[in-house]
Design a protein around this motif. Structure first.
Motif, PDB file in Angstrom:
ATOM      1  N   GLU A 116     154.119  72.469   8.004  1.00 15.00           N
ATOM      2  CA  GLU A 116     155.096  73.629   8.682  1.00 15.00           C
ATOM      3  C   GLU A 116     154.344  74.871   8.426  1.00 15.00           C
ATOM      4  O   GLU A 116     154.090  75.042   7.177  1.00 15.00           O
ATOM      5  CB  GLU A 116     156.391  73.516   8.512  1.00 15.00           C
TER       6      GLU A 116
ATOM      7  N   ASN B  20     157.255  77.087  14.172  1.00 19.39           N
ATOM      8  CA  ASN B  20     158.514  77.760  14.473  1.00 19.39           C
ATOM      9  C   ASN B  20     158.099  78.541  15.761  1.00 19.39           C
ATOM     10  O   ASN B  20     157.666  79.601  16.008  1.00 19.39           O
ATOM     11  CB  ASN B  20     159.023  78.443  13.299  1.00 19.39           C
TER      12      ASN B  20
ATOM     13  N   GLU C 221     158.841  73.631  16.694  1.00 23.11           N
ATOM     14  CA  GLU C 221     160.224  73.859  16.478  1.00 23.11           C
ATOM     15  C   GLU C 221     160.900  74.832  16.933  1.00 23.11           C
ATOM     16  O   GLU C 221     160.663  75.824  16.968  1.00 23.11           O
ATOM     17  CB  GLU C 221     160.129  74.042  14.761  1.00 23.11           C
TER      18      GLU C 221
ATOM     19  N   ASP D 145     165.008  72.406  14.919  1.00 24.10           N
ATOM     20  CA  ASP D 145     165.094  72.985  13.550  1.00 24.10           C
ATOM     21  C   ASP D 145     166.477  73.181  13.379  1.00 24.10           C
ATOM     22  O   ASP D 145     167.379  73.413  14.079  1.00 24.10           O
ATOM     23  CB  ASP D 145     164.361  74.465  13.397  1.00 24.10           C
TER      24      ASP D 145
ATOM     25  N   LYS E 236     165.281  67.960  12.785  1.00 28.44           N
ATOM     26  CA  LYS E 236     164.994  68.546  11.356  1.00 28.44           C
ATOM     27  C   LYS E 236     166.571  68.887  10.569  1.00 28.44           C
ATOM     28  O   LYS E 236     167.124  69.704  11.245  1.00 28.44           O
ATOM     29  CB  LYS E 236     164.436  69.710  10.958  1.00 28.44           C
TER      30      LYS E 236
ATOM     31  N   GLU F 288     165.333  68.734   5.398  1.00 31.02           N
ATOM     32  CA  GLU F 288     164.639  70.052   5.153  1.00 31.02           C
ATOM     33  C   GLU F 288     165.190  70.377   3.596  1.00 31.02           C
ATOM     34  O   GLU F 288     166.405  69.949   3.244  1.00 31.02           O
ATOM     35  CB  GLU F 288     165.087  71.240   6.017  1.00 31.02           C
TER      36      GLU F 288
HETATM   37 MG    MG Z   1     160.938  75.343  10.796  1.00 29.00          MG
END
Ligand code: MG
Ligand code: C2E
Ligand code: MG
Ligand code: MG
Length: 285
Positions: free
Chosen positions: A59, A119, A151, A181, A202, A238
């Motif tokens: 990421e 992201n 994301e 996310d 996530k 996460e």
């Molecule tokens: Mg993220």
């Protein structure tokens, strides 16, 4: 209006608030210049296959190298960038650099299967031409669309906006993967999940943190993982910080995870070293 009689604690609180406001104003003022001088840097945090320990991807996480304040974390400036619209050029910068990093990381890793997650904030996603810019960037870098995961947050899906759904569908039709996310933190109803075409969830760190705290929390996480499987979605946990977290999640057949247990987000060169060290231990088949 004197400070007489004001509790010391309150005065300290006020002055901390003041400092924070000053810093925020400063960041807002300097953001324009930062874009012009290329003052941002991406760090990369590995996403690991929990069953095998093998690298699944990275990421990309942006930081601002401020000349006076040092490395500024994204939570301090992404919102500011959203407010003043600079998130669009900043987001484009992140996308371009993350895609370039994905190309070179994949050339190092035997299986060439690594993914790069980026992201994307709401205003950036909604900016005109976003999907086309992403696809153009991928084509120019010659990165397969399937190597990119975008994301998004649950808040993007809140309004049930037709354009958003069309753009998500266009990205996925091209082969780009979409992940939600911080899943579980933003929206109280799960009913949107079957209407929204995404590839992965996530699982927010707050669930991972408390998975060992009670039977109920554990069951909740198990439920989410099962729901994801039913809907054919991948799950990435996460904020895995301990081996106990990793083991519990792996036992629940949660596919992937990231967190300090594996490593913190790393500058590019250190990410390469991590990848080499990790693939020596568990080489790709
Ligand atoms: Mg993220
Ligand atoms: P996120 O996308 O949920 O990223 C995960 C955050 O959790 C990262 O913080 C990461 O460093 C941190 N983290 C990872 N593993 C652990 C762990 O084991 N323990 C703990 N305590 N933390 C862990 P970071 O890099 O500060 O980023 C914060 C947020 O800023 C991100 O949350 C994301 O929402 C946003 N962000 C970062 N980069 C970008 C970007 O390029 N564009 C946009 N729009 N937002 C970004
Ligand atoms: Mg997250
Ligand atoms: Mg988060």
């Amino acid at each position: 209006n004197s400070a007489k009689g004001t509790p010391e604690r309150w005065r300290r609180y006020e002055s901390a608030m003041h400092e924070q406001a000053v810093r925020r104003m400063r960041l807002r003022t300097d953001l324009d210049q930062a874009l012009a001088t290329d003052a941002f840097v991406l760090h990369y945090q590995p996403i690991v296959d929990l069953a095998t320990g093998r690298p699944h991807g990275f990421e990309a996480l942006v930081r601002w190298q401020h000349p006076a304040l040092g490395l500024v974390p994204p939570l301090e400036f992404i919102e500011i960038a959203e407010e003043c619209g600079l998130i669009v050029p900043l987001g484009d910068w992140v996308m371009r650099h993350a895609i370039a990093a994905a190309v070179s990381l994949r050339s190092l890793y035997p299986a060439e299967s690594l993914t790069m997650s980026v992201n994307v904030s709401v205003r950036q996603f909604r900016s005109p031409g976003f999907v086309q810019r992403v696809l153009t960037e991928l084509a120019q870098a010659d990165l397969p669309c399937g190597a990119l995961t975008v994301e998004i947050t649950e808040s993007l899906l809140l309004g049930d906006d037709e354009h958003i759904h069309a753009d998500l569908a266009a990205l996925r039709a091209a082969g780009v993967r979409v992940s939600i996310d911080d899943f579980g933190t933003g929206y109280s109803s799960l009913s949107y999940l079957h209407r929204v075409a995404v590839d992965a969830l996530k699982l927010d760190k707050s669930f991972v943190d408390t998975i060992g705290s009670s039977r109920r929390q554990y069951d909740l996480v198990r439920g989410i993982v099962q729901l994801a499987r039913t809907l054919d979605l991948e799950v990435v946990a996460e904020g895995i910080e301990t081996e106990a977290h990793r083991k519990r999640l792996a036992d629940l057949h949660c596919g992937y995870g990231q967190g300090y247990l594996f490593t913190r987000p790393l500058p590019y060169a250190a990410a390469v070293e991590w990848l080499q060290a990790t693939s020596e231990v568990s080489p790709a088949a």
